[in-house]
Design an enzyme around this catalytic site. Structure first.
Site, PDB file in Angstrom:
ATOM      1  N   ASP A   1      -0.205 -10.681   1.363  1.00 35.82           N
ATOM      2  CA  ASP A   1       1.093 -11.201   0.972  1.00 35.82           C
ATOM      3  C   ASP A   1       1.366 -12.583   1.562  1.00 35.82           C
ATOM      4  O   ASP A   1       0.780 -12.967   2.583  1.00 35.82           O
ATOM      5  CB  ASP A   1       2.201 -10.239   1.420  1.00 35.82           C
ATOM      6  CG  ASP A   1       2.074  -8.862   0.787  1.00 35.82           C
ATOM      7  OD1 ASP A   1       1.562  -8.782  -0.340  1.00 35.82           O
ATOM      8  OD2 ASP A   1       2.486  -7.874   1.427  1.00 35.82           O
ATOM      9  N   LYS A   2       2.278 -13.296   0.934  1.00 32.81           N
ATOM     10  CA  LYS A   2       2.637 -14.651   1.367  1.00 32.81           C
ATOM     11  C   LYS A   2       2.945 -14.710   2.863  1.00 32.81           C
ATOM     12  O   LYS A   2       2.451 -15.589   3.575  1.00 32.81           O
ATOM     13  CB  LYS A   2       3.850 -15.133   0.565  1.00 32.81           C
ATOM     14  CG  LYS A   2       4.429 -16.458   1.047  1.00 32.81           C
ATOM     15  CD  LYS A   2       5.735 -16.761   0.337  1.00 32.81           C
ATOM     16  CE  LYS A   2       6.394 -17.999   0.933  1.00 32.81           C
ATOM     17  NZ  LYS A   2       7.731 -18.254   0.358  1.00 32.81           N
TER      18      LYS A   2
END
Length: 303
Positions: A138-139
């Site tokens: 994820d970011k």
């Protein structure tokens, strides 16, 4: 567009179409063939089929090889932290806040933009917006990712993920005090029926298994190491919430009142896999980023 036709012989009768086609050309990986089938470039007796279609005797397979798409991802010098690189594989230590590949709203500044600047040879299995990308984080999760430089390496690494033989260990800070030292969460994950933008433990989800062990305990938080057996979207975040210990700072799955950090406290610190060419096991370690280390020291000082 080049078109190739092939008659189903007795030796291939009953085999999956993706397997048969991938054997026609050593340069065609099975993942690539499956993508062509989904895009309608491969037909049997002029009819569209699915990758698991079983080939009947004497049927005619038609392969319409699509023209390679030009990559429309702009190369950007993002000073990527390269943990390892050779002719087949790159291991990148992704910083928190960086998106892995371009998507609506994120067409620049992604890890793929940086990879396109760093090197030109990336596998094309995942198409123009995700060249070389074998798996994602994820970011707001930092840490190690493996990237394939060619289709052979991509296929090999993906098969290891499917076989659950890749080592992926994450360090996380969760809310609450986990009472036991070790645990395994085996609960299926799928789209949350109440919120299609989120994932959740659901009866009709895909199998998801996370192993965890406690590293330290603080006043209201626990430091844990989570090891993935499977790799579902948001798996650690969803699983830890499911057992009542959501990740600190998680804006989607955590409580509103949390530690003052941007995004979940989650770091992919260990990545191990068998090299696709040398067949040797390789393991990489990435230290906790500075923000994460400061957070741990703060919790240690306020037990």
């Amino acid at each position: 567009m080049e078109v190739i036709q092939h008659n189903i012989l007795e030796e291939n009768q009953g085999e999956r179409i993706d397997k048969v086609v991938s054997q026609l050309n050593k340069d065609w990986s099975r993942s690539q063939v499956q993508q062509w089938i989904k895009e309608g470039h491969i037909k049997v007796n002029e009819e569209a089929v699915k990758p698991n279609f079983k080939c009947p005797l004497n049927a005619v397979i038609t392969v319409s090889i699509p023209e390679p798409e030009e990559l429309d991802v702009e190369p950007e010098d993002l000073n990527l932290d390269i943990a390892y690189e050779d002719g087949d594989v790159i291991v990148v230590n992704k910083p928190k806040g960086m998106v892995v590949h371009p998507a609506p709203g994120h067409y620049s500044g992604t890890m793929v933009n940086g990879l396109m600047h760093h090197c030109k040879d990336l596998s094309g299995i995942n198409g123009v917006l995700r060249p070389g990308i074998v798996h994602r984080i994820d970011k707001d999760t930092s840490g190690l990712l493996m990237v394939a430089k060619n289709d052979m390496a991509h296929e090999h690494l993906v098969n290891q993920l499917v076989d659950k033989s890749v080592t992926r260990k994450y360090t996380a800070i969760v809310h609450g005090l986990i009472p036991h030292e070790y645990g395994t969460i085996d609960a299926p994950i799928g789209r949350d029926p109440k919120d299609r933008q989120s994932m959740a433990v659901v009866d009709n989800g895909k199998q998801a298994v996370t192993h965890f062990k406690v590293l330290d305990r603080y006043k209201d938080f626990t430091l844990v190491e989570c090891e993935l057996e499977t790799g579902r979207t948001h798996q650690i975040r969803v699983h830890m919430k499911y057992i009542g210990f959501p990740l600190a700072g998680d804006p989607k799955y955590g409580p509103r009142k949390t530690l003052s950090i941007e995004g979940q406290a989650l770091h992919a610190g260990v990545l191990g896999f068998v090299h696709p060419r040398t067949e040797e096991y390789m393991e990489f370690h990435a230290e906790l980023p500075e923000e994460f280390t400061k957070l741990v020291k703060h919790l240690e000082n306020n037990r």
